[in-house]
Design an enzyme around this catalytic site. Sequence first.
Site, short mmCIF file in Angstrom:
data_model
loop_
_atom_site.label_atom_id
_atom_site.label_comp_id
_atom_site.label_asym_id
_atom_site.label_seq_id
_atom_site.Cartn_x
_atom_site.Cartn_y
_atom_site.Cartn_z
N GLU A 1 0.34 -1.28 0.23
CA GLU A 1 0.01 -0.26 -0.03
C GLU A 1 0.78 0.88 -0.34
OE1 GLU A 1 -3.91 1.60 2.62
OE2 GLU A 1 -2.08 0.33 3.85
N GLU B 1 -8.19 11.28 2.45
CA GLU B 1 -7.79 10.56 3.76
C GLU B 1 -8.17 10.63 4.78
OE1 GLU B 1 -6.30 6.30 5.01
OE2 GLU B 1 -5.32 6.56 3.75
#
Length: 229
Positions: free
Chosen positions: A125, A216
């Site tokens: 990620e 985010e």
Amino acid sequence: MVSFKYLFLAASALGALAAPVEVEESSWFNETALHEFAERAGTPSSTGWNNGYYYSFWTDNGGTVNYQNGNGGSYSVQWKDTGNFVGGKGWNPGSARTINYSGSFNPSGNAYLTVYGWTTNPLVEYYIVENYGTYNPGNGGTYRGSVYSDGANYNIYTATRYNAPSIEGDKTFTQYWSVRQSKRTGGTVTTANHFNAWAQLGMSLGTHNYQIVATEGYQSSGSSSITVY
């Protein structure tokens, strides 16, 4: 900083009042409760294609998060007292492309604006963070070095997630981070510069899955309106 996707919030149930209430008062309570529940629900998690761009939106359903796809490569998101969410637009599969983006990013608390993606074999990620709120997401990682790209230095970090949600289910995987030292909202991100710098530090990427310019947030409020092209 590690990703907070493994955290989930448990909701508490309220007990009903034993004493009878007037019908009008009860009706007001029910309508208010339903309205507040709808606000908390926000936009459900989803992925897909919109106007030629791939989008991904994930939320742990904490607080209120409203994500909306717009024309072309644009999207907007508003959040209030959120748990954790991440969403944005880009491409699938990702690649060492040059990304241009513009817009606004207005967090109150812990949030960041980032190129965000995944690879498989190895499962990684990755983040190329352009802007962030009150918390520098590199603080929770291991410092590996730095790279100069697109007018600024980026600090490079790694972190390991154990049995955490991923594109392959709950797995143990590594996170790669490049965090821009001078924050900005808008410009060019030459992802190849970061990928090459990571490789020189032994941080290998695998086969690209999706790659988006994401907003985010974690336990924060704010708004973001971004266009990628």
